[in-house]
Design a protein around this motif. Structure first.
Motif, PDB file in Angstrom:
ATOM      1  N   ASP A 165     -13.894  75.365  30.551  1.00  0.00           N
ATOM      2  CA  ASP A 165     -13.848  76.754  29.359  1.00  0.00           C
ATOM      3  C   ASP A 165     -13.831  77.680  29.952  1.00  0.00           C
ATOM      4  OD1 ASP A 165     -14.728  74.782  27.342  1.00  0.00           O
ATOM      5  OD2 ASP A 165     -16.741  74.297  28.013  1.00  0.00           O
ATOM      6  N   GLY A 166     -13.209  79.029  29.830  1.00  0.00           N
ATOM      7  CA  GLY A 166     -13.442  80.119  29.927  1.00  0.00           C
ATOM      8  C   GLY A 166     -12.857  81.203  29.469  1.00  0.00           C
ATOM      9  N   GLU A 167     -13.167  82.299  29.511  1.00  0.00           N
ATOM     10  CA  GLU A 167     -12.142  83.661  28.341  1.00  0.00           C
ATOM     11  C   GLU A 167     -10.502  83.497  28.760  1.00  0.00           C
ATOM     12  OE1 GLU A 167     -13.032  87.998  26.879  1.00  0.00           O
ATOM     13  OE2 GLU A 167     -14.000  86.803  28.720  1.00  0.00           O
ATOM     14  N   GLY A 168      -9.750  83.499  27.616  1.00  0.00           N
ATOM     15  CA  GLY A 168      -8.522  84.098  28.112  1.00  0.00           C
ATOM     16  C   GLY A 168      -7.904  81.998  28.098  1.00  0.00           C
ATOM     17  N   LEU A 169      -8.617  81.133  28.410  1.00  0.00           N
ATOM     18  CA  LEU A 169      -7.482  79.957  28.257  1.00  0.00           C
ATOM     19  C   LEU A 169      -7.673  78.989  26.813  1.00  0.00           C
ATOM     20  CD1 LEU A 169      -9.637  78.354  31.023  1.00  0.00           C
ATOM     21  CD2 LEU A 169      -7.843  79.030  31.401  1.00  0.00           C
ATOM     22  N   LYS A 224     -11.281  85.474  37.971  1.00  0.00           N
ATOM     23  CA  LYS A 224     -12.613  85.700  36.977  1.00  0.00           C
ATOM     24  C   LYS A 224     -13.150  86.513  37.841  1.00  0.00           C
ATOM     25  CE  LYS A 224     -12.948  85.820  33.067  1.00  0.00           C
ATOM     26  NZ  LYS A 224     -12.235  86.670  32.257  1.00  0.00           N
ATOM     27  N   ASN A 225     -13.406  85.334  38.962  1.00  0.00           N
ATOM     28  CA  ASN A 225     -14.470  86.150  40.028  1.00  0.00           C
ATOM     29  C   ASN A 225     -14.514  87.633  40.204  1.00  0.00           C
ATOM     30  OD1 ASN A 225     -15.466  83.769  39.734  1.00  0.00           O
ATOM     31  ND2 ASN A 225     -14.911  83.255  41.441  1.00  0.00           N
ATOM     32  N   GLN A 226     -12.963  88.217  40.125  1.00  0.00           N
ATOM     33  CA  GLN A 226     -12.686  89.242  41.092  1.00  0.00           C
ATOM     34  C   GLN A 226     -12.822  89.717  39.421  1.00  0.00           C
ATOM     35  OE1 GLN A 226     -10.059  89.916  43.457  1.00  0.00           O
ATOM     36  NE2 GLN A 226      -9.943  88.117  45.196  1.00  0.00           N
ATOM     37  N   GLY A 227     -13.489  89.862  38.686  1.00  0.00           N
ATOM     38  CA  GLY A 227     -13.558  90.731  37.642  1.00  0.00           C
ATOM     39  C   GLY A 227     -12.354  90.982  36.337  1.00  0.00           C
ATOM     40  N   LEU A 228     -11.501  89.884  37.016  1.00  0.00           N
ATOM     41  CA  LEU A 228      -9.586  90.138  36.493  1.00  0.00           C
ATOM     42  C   LEU A 228      -9.893  90.012  34.650  1.00  0.00           C
ATOM     43  CD1 LEU A 228      -7.788  89.483  39.436  1.00  0.00           C
ATOM     44  CD2 LEU A 228      -8.483  91.982  38.081  1.00  0.00           C
ATOM     45  N   LYS A 229      -8.968  90.004  33.887  1.00  0.00           N
ATOM     46  CA  LYS A 229      -8.735  89.239  32.077  1.00  0.00           C
ATOM     47  C   LYS A 229      -7.434  89.100  32.263  1.00  0.00           C
ATOM     48  CE  LYS A 229     -10.506  93.495  30.246  1.00  0.00           C
ATOM     49  NZ  LYS A 229     -10.609  94.814  29.088  1.00  0.00           N
ATOM     50  N   CYS A 230      -8.274  87.626  32.114  1.00  0.00           N
ATOM     51  CA  CYS A 230      -6.849  86.201  32.290  1.00  0.00           C
ATOM     52  C   CYS A 230      -6.127  85.939  30.622  1.00  0.00           C
ATOM     53  CB  CYS A 230      -7.491  85.282  32.868  1.00  0.00           C
ATOM     54  SG  CYS A 230      -7.666  85.454  34.742  1.00  0.00           S
ATOM     55  N   LYS A 231      -5.279  85.753  30.630  1.00  0.00           N
ATOM     56  CA  LYS A 231      -4.147  84.382  29.359  1.00  0.00           C
ATOM     57  C   LYS A 231      -3.620  83.748  30.231  1.00  0.00           C
ATOM     58  CE  LYS A 231      -4.150  84.972  24.673  1.00  0.00           C
ATOM     59  NZ  LYS A 231      -5.007  84.904  23.839  1.00  0.00           N
ATOM     60  N   PHE A 232      -4.371  82.425  29.804  1.00  0.00           N
ATOM     61  CA  PHE A 232      -3.678  80.983  29.942  1.00  0.00           C
ATOM     62  C   PHE A 232      -3.385  80.125  28.986  1.00  0.00           C
ATOM     63  CE2 PHE A 232      -4.537  80.530  34.988  1.00  0.00           C
ATOM     64  CZ  PHE A 232      -3.983  82.496  35.033  1.00  0.00           C
ATOM     65  N   PHE A 233      -2.061  80.291  28.704  1.00  0.00           N
ATOM     66  CA  PHE A 233      -1.428  79.105  28.004  1.00  0.00           C
ATOM     67  C   PHE A 233      -1.326  77.900  28.525  1.00  0.00           C
ATOM     68  CE2 PHE A 233      -0.641  83.260  25.106  1.00  0.00           C
ATOM     69  CZ  PHE A 233      -0.951  82.655  24.246  1.00  0.00           C
ATOM     70  N   LEU A 234      -2.161  76.707  28.118  1.00  0.00           N
ATOM     71  CA  LEU A 234      -1.541  75.693  29.444  1.00  0.00           C
ATOM     72  C   LEU A 234      -1.779  74.594  28.025  1.00  0.00           C
ATOM     73  CD1 LEU A 234      -5.249  76.312  31.109  1.00  0.00           C
ATOM     74  CD2 LEU A 234      -2.597  75.368  32.013  1.00  0.00           C
TER      75      LEU A 234
END
Length: 322
Positions: free
Chosen positions: A216-220, A196-206
């Motif tokens: 909390d965070g976008e894509g979590l 995220k600090n490098q501006g990447l879009k993440c999608k993490f299913f945990l």
């Protein structure tokens, strides 16, 4: 190369069904997703479930064994070869009963093989020393377990993926992860924050991260179960797959095979990759050795030779030779 054996595989569904799908149409292989697979009678299915129910077996060991054992794993082959039964470690309810003794009596020339595709330390109720005596061959995907318990090493196979048949995903994803938090969630979060600090879009299913440890965070996405096919669909839409190893694991995981078959970057903390056959691949990146994640937009290509080596037919050739 021709086969010595006809194979009856007591496998699994989900990931296993996808990983071994290349075997489904082979004339010398019958694959079962579970122990009631191939049995159409509702009554027989019910009786099998009762017989192998773990709670029932604590009181009475396989009370219906003599009745139901002949129903399991129905098979017929055109060519008359010796039989080899392969049980995945997921078949715990079966391999801890007298069913193996039944097979020895019914098919005295058959071979019995166990393939462990999870680390043994995470399965304290598995008696691996007993299995080594009851099976003709025990394999594991984990090199450390093979050294600790004197097992035969074989990395998890994986079939080719038809991306066109995967569910549709309407998202742009740079880095993708799907898995249980277990003891590794701090490292997963560390990787997420770095991405995220490098501006990447993440999608993490945990799954299974303690409530008080979540961030909390976008894509979590927490505790949302998705099918393995949907997992592959998300991976196919991503540019990079994240791999964070389980504690004490020492082997390649399905995330590496997914990256290879889907032509994706792999960002991993598996230091064993530095010493294995994949050490020189430009698309596999060790987290601790990456000063930047700018590689994310570079094109990825894995050779057909690498992909062919992963196919599950090679596991059968290996077992044939052993």
């Amino acid at each position: 190369m021709d086969f010595i054996y006809n194979y009856i595989i007591a496998g699994g569904s989900g990931f296993y069904e996808v990983a071994y799908s290349d075997l489904f149409n082979m004339p010398n292989v019958v694959y079962f997703r579970n122990y009631i697979d191939g049995i159409n009678s509702k009554i027989k299915r019910l009786l099998l479930r009762v017989n192998f129910n773990l709670k029932v077996n604590k009181l009475i060991r396989t009370p219906l064994g003599k009745l139901v054992y002949p129903w399991l794993f129905p098979h017929s082959f055109k060519e008359n070869r010796p039989l080899c039964f392969i049980f995945f470690g997921t078949q715990f309810a079966i391999i801890n009963t007298s069913y193996l003794n039944y097979l020895r009596k019914k098919y005295p020339n058959a071979k019995l093989v166990l393939y462990m595709q999870d680390i043994i330390a995470s399965l304290p109720y598995y008696d691996i020393e007993s299995y080594k005596k009851r099976f003709d061959l025990v394999l594991s995907y984990d090199k450390g377990d093979c050294e600790r318990y004197n097992l035969e090493y074989y990395p998890t196979p994986f079939s080719k993926i038809d991306i066109a048949k995967l569910p549709e995903v309407d998202e742009d994803i740079d880095v993708y992860f799907c898995g249980a938090g277990k003891t590794r969630y701090p490292e997963i979060f560390k990787a997420y924050i770095r991405c995220k600090n490098q501006g990447l879009k993440c999608k993490f299913f945990l799954m299974g991260v303690p409530l008080d440890k979540r961030i909390d965070g976008e894509g979590l996405v927490y505790d949302k179960r998705i099918s393995y096919e949907m997992n592959l669909a998300y991976a196919a839409k991503s540019k990079c797959i994240l791999e964070i190893m389980q504690e004490n694991a020492d082997g390649y995981t399905p995330r590496l095979w997914e990256a290879i078959m889907l032509n994706k970057h792999l960002l991993t903390n598996n230091s064993a990759i530095k010493y294995g056959e994949y050490k020189n691949l430009d698309s596999i990146h060790l987290i601790d050795e990456c000063s930047s994640l700018d590689f994310i937009n570079d094109k990825v290509f894995y050779s057909e030779e690498i992909k062919e080596k992963k196919l599950p037919i090679n596991l059968l050739f290996k077992i044939d030779s052993l």
